[in-house]
Every structure is written in C-alpha cells, then in structure tokens.
Motif scaffolding. Sequence first.
Motif, PDB file in Angstrom:
ATOM      1  N   GLN A 189       0.816  -1.391  -0.090  1.00  0.00           N
ATOM      2  CA  GLN A 189       0.073   0.124   0.083  1.00  0.00           C
ATOM      3  C   GLN A 189       0.906   1.114  -0.177  1.00  0.00           C
ATOM      4  N   TYR A 190       0.704   2.134  -0.823  1.00  0.00           N
ATOM      5  CA  TYR A 190       1.243   3.569  -0.936  1.00  0.00           C
ATOM      6  C   TYR A 190       0.233   4.858  -0.775  1.00  0.00           C
ATOM      7  N   THR A 191       1.062   5.719  -0.430  1.00  0.00           N
ATOM      8  CA  THR A 191       0.052   7.054  -0.349  1.00  0.00           C
ATOM      9  C   THR A 191       0.259   7.754  -1.745  1.00  0.00           C
ATOM     10  N   ARG A 192      -0.460   9.154  -1.743  1.00  0.00           N
ATOM     11  CA  ARG A 192      -0.398   9.881  -3.033  1.00  0.00           C
ATOM     12  C   ARG A 192       1.020  10.462  -2.838  1.00  0.00           C
ATOM     13  N   ASP A 193       1.452  10.711  -1.647  1.00  0.00           N
ATOM     14  CA  ASP A 193       2.666  11.437  -1.794  1.00  0.00           C
ATOM     15  C   ASP A 193       4.066  10.400  -2.039  1.00  0.00           C
ATOM     16  N   ASP A 194       3.762   9.153  -1.665  1.00  0.00           N
ATOM     17  CA  ASP A 194       4.685   8.242  -2.347  1.00  0.00           C
ATOM     18  C   ASP A 194       4.871   8.390  -3.797  1.00  0.00           C
ATOM     19  N   VAL A 195       3.514   8.393  -4.336  1.00  0.00           N
ATOM     20  CA  VAL A 195       3.628   8.053  -5.826  1.00  0.00           C
ATOM     21  C   VAL A 195       4.190   9.494  -6.479  1.00  0.00           C
ATOM     22  N   LYS A 196       3.767  10.669  -5.732  1.00  0.00           N
ATOM     23  CA  LYS A 196       4.468  11.849  -6.252  1.00  0.00           C
ATOM     24  C   LYS A 196       5.806  11.940  -6.353  1.00  0.00           C
ATOM     25  N   LYS A 197       6.644  11.025  -5.726  1.00  0.00           N
ATOM     26  CA  LYS A 197       8.319  10.956  -5.697  1.00  0.00           C
ATOM     27  C   LYS A 197       8.472  10.178  -7.036  1.00  0.00           C
ATOM     28  N   HIS A 198       7.723   9.411  -7.856  1.00  0.00           N
ATOM     29  CA  HIS A 198       7.837   8.808  -8.895  1.00  0.00           C
ATOM     30  C   HIS A 198       7.482   9.305 -10.175  1.00  0.00           C
ATOM     31  N   LYS A 199       8.207  10.231 -10.725  1.00  0.00           N
ATOM     32  CA  LYS A 199       7.707  11.169 -11.805  1.00  0.00           C
ATOM     33  C   LYS A 199       8.878  11.166 -12.956  1.00  0.00           C
TER      34      LYS A 199
END
Length: 81
Positions: free
Chosen positions: A6-16
């Motif tokens: 499980q990830y947070t939207r902040d985790d996802v933001k780090k992958h761009k």
Amino acid sequence: LHLFPQYTRDDVKKHKSPSDRIWVTYAGEVFDITDFVDLHPGGNRILLAAGGALEPFWALYGVHKSEHVIELLQEYKVGVL
Ligand code: HEM
C-alpha cells in the motif's frame, strides 16, 4: 494470494522521472509505467500524468475507456493506495 503493498499519494508523487521510475494511479491502484512510456500510442503526453492520477487525463481522452487498455495497465500494477 498476492497482496500488493500500500502506498500514499505522496509516495506516488516521488516517482515521476525515469531515474526514480514513473508511477501513476488509477481507481485506487498504483502502476509503474516506466517501461510502457516508449510504447504509448499517444506518445509523450503520457508523462503529464507522471506521479499522479490518470483519471483527469483519461476523462479527456476517451480512447482509454476500453477493456484492452485496462488489461494492459494491470500488467504494470505495483501496489494499492
Ligand atoms: C492512446 C494507453 C496515458 C493520451 C492510447 C492507447 C493506449 C493507451 C493502449 C491506444 C488505444 C487504442 O487505440 O485503442 C495508455 C496508458 C496510459 C496512458 C496505459 C497510462 C499509464 C495517457 C495520458 C494521456 C494519453 C496521461 C494524455 C495526457 C493518449 C492519446 C491517445 C492515446 C491522445 C490516442 C493516440 C492516437 O490514436 O493517435 N493510450 N495511455 N494517454 N493516449 Fe494513452
């Protein structure tokens, strides 16, 4: 049974960017699409969604609302929100 992390939207933001991997979310799931970017029929604009949600873009580009696109996306699933 395979449980996805499980990830947070902040985790996802780090992958761009390719060096950090490129993640997107759709319908509560997280996908690492780094290896799909160069295969995208719609070209580089796929990167507009990097680190965030696909929904706003797919609302504009209805070509994605088909079963084969959803199946393709599932191949890249890495987690859930
Ligand atoms: C077309 C997948 C993100 C814009 C397509 C097609 C696929 C695809 C499979 C071809 C559909 C068909 O012809 O039946 C994906 C996936 C995405 C993604 C897996 C994210 C992981 C985006 C984003 C945008 C976008 C974020 C816009 C900001 C387009 C456009 C086309 C297209 C404009 C039509 C290209 C053409 O036919 O000339 N996409 N897409 N896509 N995509 Fe995406």
